[in-house]
Design a protein around this motif. Structure first.
Motif, PDB file in Angstrom:
ATOM      1  N   GLU A 163       0.825  -1.212   0.000  1.00  0.00           N
ATOM      2  CA  GLU A 163       0.000   0.000   0.000  1.00  0.00           C
ATOM      3  C   GLU A 163       0.857   1.260   0.000  1.00  0.00           C
ATOM      4  O   GLU A 163       0.560   2.231  -0.711  1.00  0.00           O
ATOM      5  N   PHE A 164       1.938   1.251   0.768  1.00  0.00           N
ATOM      6  CA  PHE A 164       2.837   2.397   0.785  1.00  0.00           C
ATOM      7  C   PHE A 164       3.529   2.563  -0.565  1.00  0.00           C
ATOM      8  O   PHE A 164       3.683   3.675  -1.070  1.00  0.00           O
ATOM      9  N   ALA A 165       3.918   1.435  -1.168  1.00  0.00           N
ATOM     10  CA  ALA A 165       4.555   1.492  -2.492  1.00  0.00           C
ATOM     11  C   ALA A 165       3.599   2.070  -3.532  1.00  0.00           C
ATOM     12  O   ALA A 165       4.012   2.829  -4.423  1.00  0.00           O
ATOM     13  N   LEU A 166       2.319   1.743  -3.434  1.00  0.00           N
ATOM     14  CA  LEU A 166       1.332   2.300  -4.354  1.00  0.00           C
ATOM     15  C   LEU A 166       1.224   3.819  -4.194  1.00  0.00           C
ATOM     16  O   LEU A 166       1.100   4.551  -5.182  1.00  0.00           O
ATOM     17  N   ASP A 167       1.281   4.287  -2.953  1.00  0.00           N
ATOM     18  CA  ASP A 167       1.262   5.731  -2.716  1.00  0.00           C
ATOM     19  C   ASP A 167       2.498   6.396  -3.325  1.00  0.00           C
ATOM     20  O   ASP A 167       2.412   7.501  -3.884  1.00  0.00           O
ATOM     21  N   LEU A 168       3.640   5.733  -3.209  1.00  0.00           N
ATOM     22  CA  LEU A 168       4.870   6.292  -3.782  1.00  0.00           C
ATOM     23  C   LEU A 168       4.793   6.371  -5.305  1.00  0.00           C
ATOM     24  O   LEU A 168       5.299   7.323  -5.907  1.00  0.00           O
ATOM     25  N   LEU A 169       4.157   5.395  -5.932  1.00  0.00           N
ATOM     26  CA  LEU A 169       4.036   5.400  -7.387  1.00  0.00           C
ATOM     27  C   LEU A 169       3.116   6.518  -7.873  1.00  0.00           C
ATOM     28  O   LEU A 169       3.418   7.200  -8.852  1.00  0.00           O
ATOM     29  N   GLY A 170       1.986   6.692  -7.186  1.00  0.00           N
ATOM     30  CA  GLY A 170       1.022   7.683  -7.645  1.00  0.00           C
ATOM     31  C   GLY A 170       1.273   9.084  -7.132  1.00  0.00           C
ATOM     32  O   GLY A 170       0.842  10.058  -7.756  1.00  0.00           O
ATOM     33  N   GLY A 171       1.996   9.199  -6.020  1.00  0.00           N
ATOM     34  CA  GLY A 171       2.172  10.499  -5.383  1.00  0.00           C
ATOM     35  C   GLY A 171       2.777  11.578  -6.268  1.00  0.00           C
ATOM     36  O   GLY A 171       2.217  12.683  -6.371  1.00  0.00           O
ATOM     37  N   PRO A 172       3.909  11.318  -6.942  1.00  0.00           N
ATOM     38  CA  PRO A 172       4.516  12.371  -7.765  1.00  0.00           C
ATOM     39  C   PRO A 172       3.597  12.859  -8.889  1.00  0.00           C
ATOM     40  O   PRO A 172       3.554  14.051  -9.192  1.00  0.00           O
ATOM     41  N   LEU A 173       2.843  11.934  -9.478  1.00  0.00           N
ATOM     42  CA  LEU A 173       1.950  12.318 -10.573  1.00  0.00           C
ATOM     43  C   LEU A 173       0.872  13.278 -10.072  1.00  0.00           C
ATOM     44  O   LEU A 173       0.644  14.341 -10.660  1.00  0.00           O
ATOM     45  N   PHE A 174       0.215  12.925  -8.955  1.00  0.00           N
ATOM     46  CA  PHE A 174      -0.858  13.777  -8.456  1.00  0.00           C
ATOM     47  C   PHE A 174      -0.320  15.059  -7.839  1.00  0.00           C
ATOM     48  O   PHE A 174      -0.991  16.097  -7.865  1.00  0.00           O
ATOM     49  N   TYR A 175       0.890  15.022  -7.291  1.00  0.00           N
ATOM     50  CA  TYR A 175       1.492  16.238  -6.750  1.00  0.00           C
ATOM     51  C   TYR A 175       1.705  17.260  -7.869  1.00  0.00           C
ATOM     52  O   TYR A 175       1.408  18.451  -7.711  1.00  0.00           O
ATOM     53  N   ARG A 176       2.190  16.791  -8.995  1.00  0.00           N
ATOM     54  CA  ARG A 176       2.364  17.709 -10.121  1.00  0.00           C
ATOM     55  C   ARG A 176       1.022  18.151 -10.702  1.00  0.00           C
ATOM     56  O   ARG A 176       0.847  19.315 -11.066  1.00  0.00           O
ATOM     57  N   LEU A 177       0.084  17.219 -10.781  1.00  0.00           N
ATOM     58  CA  LEU A 177      -1.220  17.546 -11.363  1.00  0.00           C
ATOM     59  C   LEU A 177      -1.972  18.573 -10.525  1.00  0.00           C
ATOM     60  O   LEU A 177      -2.556  19.517 -11.050  1.00  0.00           O
ATOM     61  N   LEU A 178      -1.925  18.414  -9.200  1.00  0.00           N
ATOM     62  CA  LEU A 178      -2.772  19.217  -8.325  1.00  0.00           C
ATOM     63  C   LEU A 178      -2.043  20.373  -7.646  1.00  0.00           C
ATOM     64  O   LEU A 178      -2.687  21.351  -7.249  1.00  0.00           O
ATOM     65  N   ILE A 179      -0.720  20.288  -7.504  1.00  0.00           N
ATOM     66  CA  ILE A 179      -0.006  21.288  -6.708  1.00  0.00           C
ATOM     67  C   ILE A 179       0.958  22.127  -7.549  1.00  0.00           C
ATOM     68  O   ILE A 179       0.803  23.339  -7.673  1.00  0.00           O
ATOM     69  N   THR A 180       1.964  21.482  -8.128  1.00  0.00           N
ATOM     70  CA  THR A 180       3.038  22.262  -8.757  1.00  0.00           C
ATOM     71  C   THR A 180       2.778  22.602 -10.215  1.00  0.00           C
ATOM     72  O   THR A 180       3.352  23.556 -10.734  1.00  0.00           O
ATOM     73  N   GLY A 181       1.952  21.800 -10.891  1.00  0.00           N
ATOM     74  CA  GLY A 181       1.740  22.016 -12.317  1.00  0.00           C
ATOM     75  C   GLY A 181       2.936  21.592 -13.157  1.00  0.00           C
ATOM     76  O   GLY A 181       3.032  21.974 -14.328  1.00  0.00           O
TER      77      GLY A 181
END
Length: 203
Positions: A163-181
């Motif tokens: 479950e933690f590994a899944l968060d690590l895989l998806g985290g950077p994508l959503f961080y860029r999508l929702l936060i940094t652009g």
């Protein structure tokens, strides 16, 4: 040997008119476009009817409330089959799925929709369930299968917290999508997978 065919029994006439698939699609597309432009709250059913080129009654016969309409539209957007790859390599399998995610979220409609949908999830539990069971659950399940197969192959450590590994895989994508652009591109997919494979390899 001869085959005997029988005429089908005459069926009872159906009541009402059959639904128009083109109207169905136009209503869903119009709803998704309006959510992307204005958010979940700032459009009316009348706006959907005008953009879809249908009457309000056509919409209300299908969706009794705006919440029903929004939930159905999001459900149609996330209703996609995800094939779990099996290339023989954990790294390659992860890269296939990450590239698919990049292609999805870098697209014009999902890229514009997701920030608006995420902001509405806290206020609309049914919408939140639809997003989690559609956008997130299917892709996480595919990634989880690849990770568990990687553990069995010896490519990943046996005590891996999936479950933690899944968060690590998806985290950077959503961080860029929702936060940094930041760019959601193939380089992002490759960097995330390389970091995962190296960092979670057996000691």
């Amino acid at each position: 040997m001869s085959t005997v065919t029988h005429e089908p029994a005459e069926s009872a006439p159906r009541s009402g008119r059959p639904r128009d698939a083109r109207a169905d699609r136009a209503i869903i597309d119009a709803t998704l476009d309006l959510i992307a432009e204005r958010g979940v709250h700032a459009f009316r059913t009348e706006d959907v009817a005008s953009r879809a080129g249908v009457g309000k009654g056509t919409i209300y016969r299908r969706y009794p409330s705006k919440d029903d309409l929004v939930t159905a539209a999001v459900g149609a957007l996330v209703d996609q089959e995800i094939v779990v790859p099996d290339t023989g390599s954990t790294r390659s399998d992860l890269l296939v799925l990450m590239r698919e995610a990049v292609a999805l979220y870098s697209g014009e409609r999902p890229g514009r929709l997701m920030p608006k949908l995420v902001s509405a999830m806290a206020e609309r539990p049914e919408l939140a369930r639809t997003i989690r069971s559609g956008f997130l659950a299917a892709r996480r399940a595919a990634l989880a299968e690849v990770l568990r197969r990687g553990i069995d192959r010896g490519d990943l450590r046996r005590d891996l917290d999936v479950e933690f590994a899944l968060d690590l895989l998806g985290g950077p994508l959503f961080y860029r999508l929702l936060i940094t652009g930041g760019p959601i591109d193939d380089r992002l997919a490759q960097n995330v997978v390389e970091l995962m494979v190296l960092g979670l390899a057996p000691q």
